[in-house]
Design a protein around this motif. Structure first.
Motif, mmCIF file in Angstrom:
data_model
loop_
_atom_site.group_PDB
_atom_site.id
_atom_site.type_symbol
_atom_site.label_atom_id
_atom_site.label_comp_id
_atom_site.label_asym_id
_atom_site.label_seq_id
_atom_site.Cartn_x
_atom_site.Cartn_y
_atom_site.Cartn_z
ATOM 1 N N ASP A 5 0.817 -1.211 0.000
ATOM 2 C CA ASP A 5 0.000 0.000 0.000
ATOM 3 C C ASP A 5 0.855 1.268 0.000
ATOM 4 O O ASP A 5 0.376 2.330 -0.362
ATOM 5 N N GLY A 6 2.123 1.158 0.372
ATOM 6 C CA GLY A 6 2.975 2.340 0.372
ATOM 7 C C GLY A 6 3.611 2.626 -0.976
ATOM 8 O O GLY A 6 4.275 3.654 -1.143
ATOM 9 N N LEU A 7 3.423 1.749 -1.946
ATOM 10 C CA LEU A 7 4.163 1.869 -3.210
ATOM 11 C C LEU A 7 3.248 1.984 -4.412
ATOM 12 O O LEU A 7 3.618 1.627 -5.527
ATOM 13 N N ARG A 8 2.010 2.471 -4.178
ATOM 14 C CA ARG A 8 1.052 2.531 -5.280
ATOM 15 C C ARG A 8 1.120 3.846 -6.050
ATOM 16 O O ARG A 8 0.574 3.973 -7.136
ATOM 17 N N GLY A 9 1.814 4.839 -5.486
ATOM 18 C CA GLY A 9 1.895 6.146 -6.128
ATOM 19 C C GLY A 9 2.746 6.109 -7.392
ATOM 20 O O GLY A 9 3.559 5.197 -7.590
ATOM 21 N N ALA A 10 2.563 7.119 -8.248
ATOM 22 C CA ALA A 10 3.321 7.194 -9.497
ATOM 23 C C ALA A 10 4.601 7.990 -9.280
ATOM 24 O O ALA A 10 4.615 8.976 -8.543
ATOM 25 N N LEU A 11 5.664 7.574 -9.935
ATOM 26 C CA LEU A 11 6.969 8.225 -9.857
ATOM 27 C C LEU A 11 6.840 9.724 -10.138
ATOM 28 O O LEU A 11 6.291 10.127 -11.165
#
Lengths: 320, 320
Positions: free
Chosen positions: A235-241
């Motif tokens: 859940d902590g790594l769903r954002g876009a670069l």
């Protein structure tokens, strides 16, 4: 809305000095069993033991304490239902200034309670990116609060790099490679700056969930490819670069993608063998090392365990 | 079968020197949130990060390396289906000598696998104390192996004390009180010796499950009262207080009993806030501090987290 000023290696040193009175110097954990299992020398930087339970406090704290008095008086605002929201609330509390956090309807109640417990004001909005940004802009307008983006912010990036400055000093040996999880790229780009500052010969490897592998694709393509629908337990790594994050990382790091099954297995190993309560995002780094053993064999590897905020009643290995 | 020679404070120093090359110097963990919650300054000695996942390796290692060459050649034997069995196997492996472990039918398969993985020979017996002792005696007779009792052994007691020697050095401040779990009393009596050696003004408090409170009863009565049927979730604390252990502790320590509900709640806090995977026995120390807040308020308290060997598929808060 995005802060496009790129931070440099020296900004990580400045951040380390700025947050020293507030952040915890987290330990570096070693384990004979983990070394045997991986065939490498693993140095785990325990950022799940950071205040707020994640490395995010470093960047938030640096951003809050970098404000001048006139800015600071009006407080800070962000949109995040996760670790960054709680971290910014804690950081604002450390300076005694207001904090506003825009959270989407449907966010996990426990995480919201954690943000509120640190004294932040919560603002609800519809669960879309557009609604979050609109509500954030409204709060900025109405209160004068300064936006602190979770990762596309020079002060946040520099702050996140301080974890690796510490790791390099604590390891007791020169590290050959450092592995960190990649989501929006705040930790990844901050780590790059820290290595440029203090260990220019050390390689940077990013661990990324296969179900949100925009960083791997962007680095391979040489341009930001962030049109994707995340599908991962991390859940902590769903954002876009982010844009500044990509600008810093491009040509300077490689990514290893890991599927959720490998991440959950690695998470279980971290609990069982290292005895650490870490969240799925943290486990991607071990999953990446175990996925490519030849690449890491015999090397001194730093791994940043990014956070430990999990729901103990819903562990991934409980789901049938 | 019981070794009645009482160890003294200096034996803990000798043990520390003997095991230094083999045991891990485990970290001491602090947490602002835990301090706020308890009203005290808590220093957690992380023995769940010891080799084998428990403090037990210290005592086993001291016993194994204290043997002379002629004794050592025939190996060591014990009866234990828990952490001591695995610890003795690891310690014997570190010296390259045979290890025999007598285990009762019905013991947890995962724990037996751990003992076997460290190279020990397993001997099965009926699940009674008499059967265990008889089988142990037979192995001693047939192999010449030296018995290393889990707690009623001078070398084991001295070895367990080394955890507190380290804690006192690492804490960075003088400790007012040290709290350790009480089962057979190996850790408790070893800790007493360590305090007598290095911090004579520091109080010793024992944390004991209400369902196996023989130590509390024995200390109160001034004589060993060990006729009881244990009923507690703390699988490491079901044993009866040993004779040498009582002889050392009598008049020198007090006990706080905690019920299993309080222990499980404290265990959950240690997982959620301290982010550490500890077993129920470890959580008794925090439960004891939280049960008597006035007694610990504002004091520097050392707490030994004794072990972290749990079944991640059967956590106590999962049981309805």
């Amino acid at each position: 809305m995005v802060e496009l000023t790129l931070p440099g290696p020296a900004d990580v040193l400045a951040a380390a000095a700025r947050i020293a009175a507030h952040a915890t110097v987290t330990p570096v954990l070693r384990s004979r069993a983990m070394d045997a299992l991986s065939g490498a020398h693993l140095h785990f930087k325990a950022e799940h033991l950071q205040r707020g339970g994640a490395f995010k406090f470093r960047g938030a704290c640096n951003a809050v304490w970098a404000l001048d008095e006139a800015q600071a008086r009006h407080g800070v605002v962000t949109h995040s239902s996760g670790n960054h929201g709680a971290a910014l609330a804690l950081a604002a509390q450390s300076r005694g200034i207001p904090c506003h956090v825009v959270v989407p309807e449907g966010a996990v109640a426990a995480k919201l309670a954690s943000i509120a417990r640190h004294g932040a004001t919560l603002w609800r909005c519809a669960p879309t990116q557009a609604a979050r940004e609109a509500e954030c802009a409204r709060v900025q307008r109405d209160t004068g609060a300064v936006l602190v983006h979770p990762y596309a912010d020079a002060r946040v990036i520099a702050g996140q790099g301080t974890a690796t400055l510490e790791l390099l000093r604590q390891a007791g040996t020169a590290l050959d490679v450092v592995v960190v999880p990649a989501g929006g790229g705040g930790l990844a780009s901050g780590t790059l700056l820290a290595l440029q500052q203090a260990a220019p010969g050390c390689e940077l490897v990013l661990a990324e969930p296969a179900g949100a592998a925009d960083t791997a694709r962007s680095l391979a393509a040489g341009r930001r490819l962030v049109d994707f629908v995340p599908d991962t337990v991390c859940d902590g790594l769903r954002g876009a670069l982010g844009e500044p994050n990509f600008a810093l990382l491009h040509g300077k790091a490689t990514a290893i993608t890991v599927d959720d099954a490998a991440t959950v297995a690695a998470m279980r190993l971290l609990w069982q063998v290292l005895k650490q309560v870490v969240e799925p995002s943290s486990a991607t780094v071990l999953a990446a090392v175990l996925a490519q053993p030849a690449r890491f064999a015999g090397r001194n590897v730093g791994l940043v365990l990014s956070g430990g905020n999990v729901d103990l009643d819903a562990l991934p290995w409980m789901r049938a």
